[in-house]
Design an enzyme around this catalytic site. Sequence first.
Site, PDB file in Angstrom:
ATOM      1  N   GLU A   1     -17.361  18.792  24.626  1.00 38.56           N
ATOM      2  CA  GLU A   1     -15.909  18.711  24.802  1.00 38.56           C
ATOM      3  C   GLU A   1     -15.356  20.022  25.383  1.00 38.56           C
ATOM      4  O   GLU A   1     -14.417  20.024  26.165  1.00 38.56           O
ATOM      5  CB  GLU A   1     -15.227  18.376  23.481  1.00 38.56           C
ATOM      6  CG  GLU A   1     -15.504  16.936  23.049  1.00 38.56           C
ATOM      7  CD  GLU A   1     -15.035  16.640  21.651  1.00 38.56           C
ATOM      8  OE1 GLU A   1     -15.624  17.184  20.702  1.00 38.56           O
ATOM      9  OE2 GLU A   1     -14.079  15.865  21.500  1.00 38.56           O
TER      10      GLU A   1
ATOM     11  N   ALA B   1     -18.934  21.126  16.846  1.00 41.63           N
ATOM     12  CA  ALA B   1     -18.170  21.731  15.754  1.00 41.63           C
ATOM     13  C   ALA B   1     -19.126  21.972  14.585  1.00 41.63           C
ATOM     14  O   ALA B   1     -20.175  21.336  14.477  1.00 41.63           O
ATOM     15  CB  ALA B   1     -17.036  20.806  15.329  1.00 41.63           C
TER      16      ALA B   1
ATOM     17  N   GLU C   1     -20.978  12.352  17.677  1.00 49.07           N
ATOM     18  CA  GLU C   1     -20.147  12.304  16.472  1.00 49.07           C
ATOM     19  C   GLU C   1     -20.317  11.011  15.669  1.00 49.07           C
ATOM     20  O   GLU C   1     -20.244  11.013  14.446  1.00 49.07           O
ATOM     21  CB  GLU C   1     -18.675  12.490  16.848  1.00 49.07           C
ATOM     22  CG  GLU C   1     -18.293  13.899  17.288  1.00 49.07           C
ATOM     23  CD  GLU C   1     -18.508  14.161  18.769  1.00 49.07           C
ATOM     24  OE1 GLU C   1     -19.195  13.374  19.444  1.00 49.07           O
ATOM     25  OE2 GLU C   1     -17.984  15.185  19.242  1.00 49.07           O
TER      26      GLU C   1
ATOM     27  N   GLY D   1     -18.339  18.832  20.059  1.00 49.36           N
ATOM     28  CA  GLY D   1     -17.329  19.793  20.499  1.00 49.36           C
ATOM     29  C   GLY D   1     -17.858  20.722  21.578  1.00 49.36           C
ATOM     30  O   GLY D   1     -17.089  21.252  22.379  1.00 49.36           O
TER      31      GLY D   1
HETATM   32  C1  LIG Z   1      -8.134  24.219   6.792  1.00 49.06           C
HETATM   33  C2  LIG Z   1      -8.052  22.948   7.617  1.00 49.06           C
HETATM   34  C3  LIG Z   1      -8.858  23.058   8.919  1.00 49.06           C
HETATM   35  C4  LIG Z   1      -8.908  21.726   9.665  1.00 49.06           C
HETATM   36  C5  LIG Z   1      -9.347  21.888  11.105  1.00 49.06           C
HETATM   37  C6  LIG Z   1     -10.848  22.110  11.269  1.00 49.06           C
HETATM   38  C7  LIG Z   1     -11.280  21.933  12.698  1.00 49.06           C
HETATM   39  C8  LIG Z   1     -12.739  21.535  12.831  1.00 49.06           C
HETATM   40  C9  LIG Z   1     -12.977  20.183  13.484  1.00 49.06           C
HETATM   41  C10 LIG Z   1     -12.423  20.075  14.871  1.00 49.06           C
HETATM   42  C11 LIG Z   1     -12.721  18.750  15.519  1.00 49.06           C
HETATM   43  C12 LIG Z   1     -14.209  18.594  15.864  1.00 49.06           C
HETATM   44  C13 LIG Z   1     -14.412  17.486  16.823  1.00 49.06           C
HETATM   45  C14 LIG Z   1     -15.841  17.402  17.355  1.00 49.06           C
HETATM   46  O1  LIG Z   1     -15.866  16.375  18.330  1.00 49.06           O
HETATM   47  C15 LIG Z   1     -16.821  17.056  16.220  1.00 49.06           C
HETATM   48  C16 LIG Z   1     -18.211  17.548  16.442  1.00 49.06           C
HETATM   49  O2  LIG Z   1     -18.538  18.328  17.320  1.00 49.06           O
HETATM   50  S1  LIG Z   1     -19.310  16.967  15.275  1.00 49.06           S
HETATM   51  C17 LIG Z   1     -20.849  17.798  15.676  1.00 49.06           C
HETATM   52  C18 LIG Z   1     -21.518  17.210  16.866  1.00 49.06           C
HETATM   53  N1  LIG Z   1     -22.825  17.819  17.063  1.00 49.06           N
HETATM   54  C19 LIG Z   1     -23.956  17.308  16.514  1.00 49.06           C
HETATM   55  O3  LIG Z   1     -23.930  16.291  15.850  1.00 49.06           O
HETATM   56  C20 LIG Z   1     -25.253  18.056  16.758  1.00 49.06           C
HETATM   57  C21 LIG Z   1     -25.865  18.460  15.425  1.00 49.06           C
HETATM   58  N2  LIG Z   1     -27.108  19.205  15.617  1.00 49.06           N
HETATM   59  C22 LIG Z   1     -28.284  18.567  15.954  1.00 49.06           C
HETATM   60  O4  LIG Z   1     -28.353  17.387  16.196  1.00 49.06           O
HETATM   61  C23 LIG Z   1     -29.495  19.462  16.047  1.00 49.06           C
HETATM   62  O5  LIG Z   1     -29.227  20.645  15.310  1.00 49.06           O
HETATM   63  C24 LIG Z   1     -29.841  19.854  17.488  1.00 49.06           C
HETATM   64  C25 LIG Z   1     -28.643  20.462  18.179  1.00 49.06           C
HETATM   65  C26 LIG Z   1     -30.347  18.623  18.249  1.00 49.06           C
HETATM   66  C27 LIG Z   1     -30.956  20.910  17.456  1.00 49.06           C
HETATM   67  O6  LIG Z   1     -32.028  20.404  16.661  1.00 49.06           O
HETATM   68  P1  LIG Z   1     -33.228  21.388  16.287  1.00 49.06           P
HETATM   69  O7  LIG Z   1     -33.696  22.085  17.504  1.00 49.06           O
HETATM   70  O8  LIG Z   1     -34.159  20.604  15.455  1.00 49.06           O
HETATM   71  O9  LIG Z   1     -32.552  22.522  15.380  1.00 49.06           O
HETATM   72  P2  LIG Z   1     -31.928  22.327  13.913  1.00 49.06           P
HETATM   73  O10 LIG Z   1     -31.355  20.963  13.750  1.00 49.06           O
HETATM   74  O11 LIG Z   1     -32.925  22.804  12.914  1.00 49.06           O
HETATM   75  O12 LIG Z   1     -30.701  23.358  13.984  1.00 49.06           O
HETATM   76  C28 LIG Z   1     -30.918  24.760  13.888  1.00 49.06           C
HETATM   77  C29 LIG Z   1     -29.885  25.281  12.914  1.00 49.06           C
HETATM   78  O13 LIG Z   1     -28.570  25.093  13.510  1.00 49.06           O
HETATM   79  C30 LIG Z   1     -27.790  24.309  12.603  1.00 49.06           C
HETATM   80  N3  LIG Z   1     -26.877  23.454  13.356  1.00 49.06           N
HETATM   81  C31 LIG Z   1     -27.153  22.748  14.462  1.00 49.06           C
HETATM   82  N4  LIG Z   1     -26.061  22.072  14.899  1.00 49.06           N
HETATM   83  C32 LIG Z   1     -25.048  22.392  14.014  1.00 49.06           C
HETATM   84  C33 LIG Z   1     -23.666  22.030  13.917  1.00 49.06           C
HETATM   85  N5  LIG Z   1     -23.067  21.244  14.812  1.00 49.06           N
HETATM   86  N6  LIG Z   1     -22.952  22.530  12.886  1.00 49.06           N
HETATM   87  C34 LIG Z   1     -23.536  23.352  11.987  1.00 49.06           C
HETATM   88  N7  LIG Z   1     -24.843  23.761  12.023  1.00 49.06           N
HETATM   89  C35 LIG Z   1     -25.571  23.256  13.045  1.00 49.06           C
HETATM   90  C36 LIG Z   1     -28.788  23.510  11.797  1.00 49.06           C
HETATM   91  O14 LIG Z   1     -28.185  23.073  10.600  1.00 49.06           O
HETATM   92  C37 LIG Z   1     -29.862  24.530  11.587  1.00 49.06           C
HETATM   93  O15 LIG Z   1     -29.393  25.430  10.616  1.00 49.06           O
HETATM   94  P3  LIG Z   1     -30.411  26.039   9.522  1.00 49.06           P
HETATM   95  O16 LIG Z   1     -31.080  24.857   8.899  1.00 49.06           O
HETATM   96  O17 LIG Z   1     -31.350  26.880  10.358  1.00 49.06           O
HETATM   97  O18 LIG Z   1     -29.545  26.823   8.605  1.00 49.06           O
END
Ligand SMILES: CCCCCCCCCCCCC[C@H](O)CC(=O)SCCNC(=O)CCNC(=O)[C@H](O)C(C)(C)COP(=O)(O)OP(=O)(O)OC[C@H]1O[C@@H](n2cnc3c(N)ncnc32)[C@H](O)[C@@H]1OP(=O)(O)O
Length: 259
Positions: free
Chosen positions: A111, A63, A131, A108
């Site tokens: 998921e 997400a 998460e 997500g």
């Molecule tokens: C109005 C009321 C609305 C209410 C309802 C709303 C619904 C929303 C919620 C629903 C429920 C969600 C439930 C879900 O289970 C929760 C989740 O999924 S939490 C997220 C889980 N995922 C993560 O934690 C992974 C996060 N990312 C990383 O660990 C790393 O990015 C990576 C994937 C290992 C890759 O690492 P790298 O190769 O080093 O690359 P970067 O980290 O530099 O990433 C590049 C670029 O992408 C952006 N980015 C990566 N992942 C996410 C993400 N999950 N969300 C947003 N952005 C992401 C990262 O920030 C970089 O961006 P930039 O810096 O280039 O702008």
Amino acid sequence: MAEFVRLEVDGGIGTIRLERPPMNALNMQVQEEIRAAAAEASRRDDVRAVIVYGGQKVFAAGADIKEMATLSYAEMAARAQQLSSAVGAVAEIPKPTVAAITGYALGGGFELALCCDRRIAGDNAKVGQPEILLGIIPGMGGTQRLARLIGPSKAKDLIYTGRFVAADEALAIGMVDEVVAPDDVYEAAKRWASQFAEGPARALAAAKAAIDGGLDGDLASGLKLESHLFAALFATDDQAAGMQSFIENGPGKAKFSGK
Ligand SMILES: CCCCCCCCCCCCC[C@H](O)CC(=O)SCCNC(=O)CCNC(=O)[C@H](O)C(C)(C)COP(=O)(O)OP(=O)(O)OC[C@H]1O[C@@H](n2cnc3c(N)ncnc32)[C@H](O)[C@@H]1OP(=O)(O)O
């Protein structure tokens, strides 16, 4: 017009294609577009099997954390019952479905893959439910579907630690069903899906409904569901065609209409 998710149909296979660079982060709009694509794939008779695919580099990194960071408890609580329903629409598709996992499938993203019947991953893929590292838990069905898939003990390890799982371990513990070269992931998914493109659609739907529907009840209710679905197939053209073909031509020669 969908901006980040489209359904591409070819040869009886519908591909739900995610494209929101750089990581296919699932914001609310993407989640709603997934729901719409799943509903279209369910509705269309020319879609007999479904692939969920994020492109060659990444499946989905979860997400959208940047969007979630802006949400209050009240906003999230108001939608609590709907959080898992968008990707859950993929689980409701009454056709064989397969996740073609390249790169990361996290949170997500995994998921979403859990909502498919099968998961095929590239050998460099990394999957998991990180998460907890954000101070939350999976909220799109991961606590339920992962525990049912790999058992509560392994699911607790992965959800408690938030660790990423490499493809070989994911295969060994059952998070994915097949591991192939990264460049072959989509083709492997097509090979699997194409088995069903001309299959008995009503029987395949019944098989999925019986298995999924029976998972959470007791044996007696599951057997009752199976019997109901089994009997109903004797009203289909494919049952008549399948059995007549066996009598006339022997096994494996039937041509199915899907009706
Ligand atoms: C109005 C009321 C609305 C209410 C309802 C709303 C619904 C929303 C919620 C629903 C429920 C969600 C439930 C879900 O289970 C929760 C989740 O999924 S939490 C997220 C889980 N995922 C993560 O934690 C992974 C996060 N990312 C990383 O660990 C790393 O990015 C990576 C994937 C290992 C890759 O690492 P790298 O190769 O080093 O690359 P970067 O980290 O530099 O990433 C590049 C670029 O992408 C952006 N980015 C990566 N992942 C996410 C993400 N999950 N969300 C947003 N952005 C992401 C990262 O920030 C970089 O961006 P930039 O810096 O280039 O702008």
